[in-house]
Design a protein around this motif. Structure first.
Motif, mmCIF file in Angstrom:
data_model
loop_
_atom_site.group_PDB
_atom_site.id
_atom_site.type_symbol
_atom_site.label_atom_id
_atom_site.label_comp_id
_atom_site.label_asym_id
_atom_site.label_seq_id
_atom_site.Cartn_x
_atom_site.Cartn_y
_atom_site.Cartn_z
ATOM 1 N N SER A 138 0.831 -1.210 0.000
ATOM 2 C CA SER A 138 0.000 0.000 0.000
ATOM 3 C C SER A 138 0.861 1.254 0.000
ATOM 4 C CB SER A 138 -0.929 0.008 1.220
ATOM 5 O OG SER A 138 -1.851 -1.044 1.135
ATOM 6 N N LEU A 139 1.937 1.243 0.782
ATOM 7 C CA LEU A 139 2.831 2.397 0.796
ATOM 8 C C LEU A 139 3.547 2.556 -0.540
ATOM 9 C CD1 LEU A 139 4.290 2.300 4.399
ATOM 10 C CD2 LEU A 139 2.922 4.116 3.381
ATOM 11 N N ARG A 140 3.866 1.449 -1.186
ATOM 12 C CA ARG A 140 4.494 1.520 -2.512
ATOM 13 C C ARG A 140 3.541 2.190 -3.509
ATOM 14 N NH1 ARG A 140 7.091 -2.954 -2.830
ATOM 15 N NH2 ARG A 140 9.129 -1.989 -2.846
ATOM 16 N N LEU A 141 2.263 1.808 -3.471
ATOM 17 C CA LEU A 141 1.273 2.421 -4.372
ATOM 18 C C LEU A 141 1.082 3.903 -4.057
ATOM 19 C CD1 LEU A 141 -1.398 -0.423 -4.527
ATOM 20 C CD2 LEU A 141 0.104 0.337 -6.374
ATOM 21 N N ALA A 142 1.024 4.253 -2.779
ATOM 22 C CA ALA A 142 0.901 5.670 -2.398
ATOM 23 C C ALA A 142 2.142 6.439 -2.836
ATOM 24 C CB ALA A 142 0.689 5.793 -0.891
ATOM 25 N N GLY A 143 3.305 5.821 -2.713
ATOM 26 C CA GLY A 143 4.540 6.455 -3.158
ATOM 27 C C GLY A 143 4.565 6.689 -4.651
ATOM 28 N N GLN A 144 3.981 5.762 -5.405
ATOM 29 C CA GLN A 144 3.904 5.950 -6.851
ATOM 30 C C GLN A 144 2.995 7.122 -7.195
ATOM 31 O OE1 GLN A 144 2.771 2.198 -8.552
ATOM 32 N NE2 GLN A 144 4.757 1.268 -8.166
ATOM 33 N N ALA A 145 1.898 7.261 -6.459
ATOM 34 C CA ALA A 145 1.016 8.411 -6.691
ATOM 35 C C ALA A 145 1.737 9.706 -6.328
ATOM 36 C CB ALA A 145 -0.264 8.262 -5.877
ATOM 37 N N TRP A 146 2.461 9.701 -5.221
ATOM 38 C CA TRP A 146 3.201 10.886 -4.785
ATOM 39 C C TRP A 146 4.251 11.298 -5.818
ATOM 40 C CZ3 TRP A 146 8.475 10.852 -3.065
ATOM 41 C CH2 TRP A 146 8.921 12.069 -2.550
ATOM 42 N N SER A 147 4.907 10.327 -6.411
ATOM 43 C CA SER A 147 5.971 10.639 -7.367
ATOM 44 C C SER A 147 5.449 10.830 -8.789
ATOM 45 C CB SER A 147 7.040 9.544 -7.339
ATOM 46 O OG SER A 147 6.507 8.327 -7.812
ATOM 47 N N GLY A 148 4.152 10.729 -8.980
ATOM 48 C CA GLY A 148 3.579 10.997 -10.294
ATOM 49 C C GLY A 148 3.358 9.791 -11.170
ATOM 50 N N ALA A 149 3.487 8.586 -10.618
ATOM 51 C CA ALA A 149 3.360 7.385 -11.445
ATOM 52 C C ALA A 149 2.020 6.677 -11.281
ATOM 53 C CB ALA A 149 4.486 6.404 -11.106
ATOM 54 N N ALA A 150 1.092 7.274 -10.545
ATOM 55 C CA ALA A 150 -0.208 6.636 -10.337
ATOM 56 C C ALA A 150 -1.292 7.712 -10.331
ATOM 57 C CB ALA A 150 -0.222 5.854 -9.032
ATOM 58 N N THR A 151 -2.521 7.268 -10.400
ATOM 59 C CA THR A 151 -3.650 8.194 -10.418
ATOM 60 C C THR A 151 -4.374 8.165 -9.086
ATOM 61 O OG1 THR A 151 -5.156 6.495 -11.230
ATOM 62 C CG2 THR A 151 -3.973 7.807 -12.893
ATOM 63 N N ASP A 152 -5.328 9.072 -8.945
ATOM 64 C CA ASP A 152 -6.099 9.198 -7.716
ATOM 65 C C ASP A 152 -6.777 7.889 -7.330
ATOM 66 O OD1 ASP A 152 -7.201 10.725 -5.565
ATOM 67 O OD2 ASP A 152 -9.108 10.741 -6.653
ATOM 68 N N SER A 153 -7.314 7.197 -8.312
ATOM 69 C CA SER A 153 -8.034 5.949 -8.019
ATOM 70 C C SER A 153 -7.096 4.842 -7.539
ATOM 71 C CB SER A 153 -8.811 5.482 -9.245
ATOM 72 O OG SER A 153 -7.913 5.174 -10.291
ATOM 73 N N GLN A 154 -5.793 5.007 -7.754
ATOM 74 C CA GLN A 154 -4.834 3.985 -7.338
ATOM 75 C C GLN A 154 -4.258 4.239 -5.942
ATOM 76 O OE1 GLN A 154 -2.489 4.591 -10.920
ATOM 77 N NE2 GLN A 154 -2.819 2.448 -11.459
ATOM 78 N N ILE A 155 -4.642 5.344 -5.304
ATOM 79 C CA ILE A 155 -4.150 5.615 -3.955
ATOM 80 C C ILE A 155 -4.866 4.662 -3.002
ATOM 81 C CG2 ILE A 155 -3.978 7.297 -2.087
ATOM 82 C CD1 ILE A 155 -3.867 9.485 -4.217
ATOM 83 N N PRO A 156 -4.121 3.827 -2.296
ATOM 84 C CA PRO A 156 -4.744 2.829 -1.435
ATOM 85 C C PRO A 156 -5.257 3.435 -0.133
ATOM 86 C CG PRO A 156 -2.382 2.731 -1.207
ATOM 87 C CD PRO A 156 -2.665 3.747 -2.279
ATOM 88 N N ALA A 157 -6.165 2.720 0.478
ATOM 89 C CA ALA A 157 -6.617 3.098 1.819
ATOM 90 C C ALA A 157 -5.569 2.584 2.803
ATOM 91 C CB ALA A 157 -7.970 2.478 2.099
#
Length: 194
Positions: A138-157
């Motif tokens: 989950s932190l890896r996915l949030a980190g990808q969103a933070w760094s610009g590699a993911a979208t809003d819908s991919q931010i995990p709970a």
């Protein structure tokens, strides 16, 4: 909040307020260090000189605390953090150097290089805390969103201890595309956790 001439943005400061107290100084340092590495790469006109500056940082981080160059506030901060029980913070900072080095030569940046940069940057800051938060993927996915590699819908709970990371990811999305919806989601999450 600053160290030297590096400043955190208001959304980053808000996210820090939601970080568990024992993690705040470490997270603040990593965000400031990331901003400094970004400024090194952005200001670099010659790829070779940019790489040399990044190599200096890498070398300084690899030295024992008492042998690091004096007068650099970020190096003083990393030494202080290592002294109070954050032994891996220099390693995370070195991963940030590696991630930013991917962009040192603008002529060589393509989709693959940018993906490696984003992955490395997100992992350096977010996955660094995974052992304590217990949410590596989950932190890896949030980190990808933070760094610009993911979208809003991919931010995990994330659990309550991870709220700061979700806020950082949402704040980054607001900065990348400042729509009303992304701002509402950021502030809604800051207020409610949802």
């Amino acid at each position: 909040m600053t160290i030297g001439d590096t400043v955190l943005t208001p959304p980053q400061l808000l996210a820090l307020r939601h970080a568990p107290t024992p993690w705040r100084d470490e997270l603040r340092f990593l965000l400031l260090f990331d901003a400094r590495m970004q400024s090194v790469v952005i200001a670099g006109r010659e790829p070779l000189l940019t790489r040399m500056k990044l190599a200096w940082w890498r070398e300084a981080l690899n030295k024992p605390a008492d042998q690091r160059p004096k007068g650099e506030p970020l190096l003083s901060e990393v030494s202080m953090l290592e002294g109070v029980g954050a032994p891996l913070v220099a390693q995370a900072a070195e991963l940030l150097v590696d991630a930013w080095e991917e962009l040192a030569d603008p002529d060589q940046v393509d989709a693959e290089v940018l993906a490696r940069h984003r992955q490395g940057r997100g992992d350096a800051v977010f996955v660094h805390f995974a052992g304590r938060a217990g949410e590596e993927e989950s932190l890896r996915l949030a980190g990808q969103a933070w760094s610009g590699a993911a979208t809003d819908s991919q931010i995990p709970a994330l659990p309550r201890s991870g709220k700061a990371f979700t806020l950082l990811a949402r704040a980054s999305l607001v900065e990348q595309s400042p729509s009303r919806l992304s701002m509402v989601r950021f502030f809604w999450h800051a207020l409610t956790g949802f």
